[in-house]
Design an enzyme around this catalytic site. Structure first.
Site, PDB file in Angstrom:
ATOM      1  N   CYS A  90      35.986  30.520  41.125  1.00  0.00           N
ATOM      2  CA  CYS A  90      35.894  29.070  41.575  1.00  0.00           C
ATOM      3  C   CYS A  90      36.219  28.594  40.252  1.00  0.00           C
ATOM      4  CB  CYS A  90      34.445  28.764  41.931  1.00  0.00           C
ATOM      5  SG  CYS A  90      33.185  29.292  40.853  1.00  0.00           S
ATOM      6  N   CYS A 164      39.941  26.407  43.928  1.00  0.00           N
ATOM      7  CA  CYS A 164      41.103  26.307  42.859  1.00  0.00           C
ATOM      8  C   CYS A 164      42.111  27.176  43.012  1.00  0.00           C
ATOM      9  CB  CYS A 164      40.398  26.808  41.598  1.00  0.00           C
ATOM     10  SG  CYS A 164      39.475  28.457  41.824  1.00  0.00           S
ATOM     11  N   CYS A 168      45.539  30.441  40.812  1.00  0.00           N
ATOM     12  CA  CYS A 168      45.536  31.685  40.805  1.00  0.00           C
ATOM     13  C   CYS A 168      46.939  32.237  40.941  1.00  0.00           C
ATOM     14  CB  CYS A 168      44.659  32.599  41.975  1.00  0.00           C
ATOM     15  SG  CYS A 168      43.039  32.669  41.359  1.00  0.00           S
TER      16      CYS A 168
END
Length: 215
Positions: A90, A164, A168
């Site tokens: 997160c 988010c 990644c």
């Protein structure tokens, strides 16, 4: 990777790095040597420069560096690990991802390797999240916000993001999910309880999909 600690860092930082490096060198003996481990410890230490509770930085550094080394060893084929692994990400690694990791540890016990991280780590775990998890018998008070790192993403079988997703890195062959969950930052425990319970529901589904039975 920069192996040096900045000049203005006090001597305790060097002691932390050397102690952690020695400990992890023993733990990963025959896999990685001190020359390989030390830069990872230094980088891990720097992740906690702004941690609110500096007393536990030595513990945080060693635990984070160990997670990274285990992930690297898995990627490099130096250790065999048949357990599935899950990474929760997160923004601040202070609420949602910490609760999710706590649920996995509680429900799966030692049958799943679990990591968590943040795209912009906070300084401490959310107090309302800690309280809400304590209510169901899960202690996350000893956890700490930390960044996610590429090697842990690469080593994970499933990567779960919570607000988010685009930050990644994407590796082929992995399971990626984005869970739309309210951020508990600034909320009281009453408002965090429904988030906690929804995370549990999703964790149970995830574990079942990974072949892990839960109570």
């Amino acid at each position: 990777m920069n192996t040096a600690i900045e000049r203005d860092t006090n001597i305790d930082a060097n002691e932390i790095v050397e102690s952690s490096t020695r400990h992890l060198s023993r733990k990963f003996a025959g896999i990685y040597d001190e020359a390989y481990i030390r830069p990872i410890v230094v980088e891990s230490y720097k992740s906690f420069a702004s941690a609110k509770i500096q007393t536990f930085v030595a513990v945080f550094t060693t635990r984070f560096a160990e997670d990274r080394l285990r992930a690297l060893a898995k990627i490099d084929g130096k250790i065999r690990n048949t357990m599935p692994s899950v990474l929760f990400v997160c923004v601040h690694n202070a609420g949602r991802s910490q609760m999710a990791a706590g649920w996995v540890r509680h429900l799966a016990q030692d049958r799943v390797e679990v990591y968590s991280g943040g795209s912009d780590p906070g300084r401490e775990v959310n107090g309302a999240a800690i309280e809400a998890m304590n209510e169901v018998g899960i202690d996350i008070s000893n956890e700490f916000p930390k960044p996610f790192v590429t090697e842990i993403v690469q080593a994970a079988d499933a990567v779960i993001t919570m607000g988010c997703g685009d930050t990644c890195p994407i590796f082929p062959g992995k399971r990626y999910e984005d869970w739309a969950l309210e951020d508990p930052a600034g909320l009281g425990v009453e408002a965090v309880r429904p988030i906690r319970d929804e995370i549990r529901r999703r964790v149970v589904e995830l574990l079942n999909d990974l072949g892990i039975e839960t109570k």
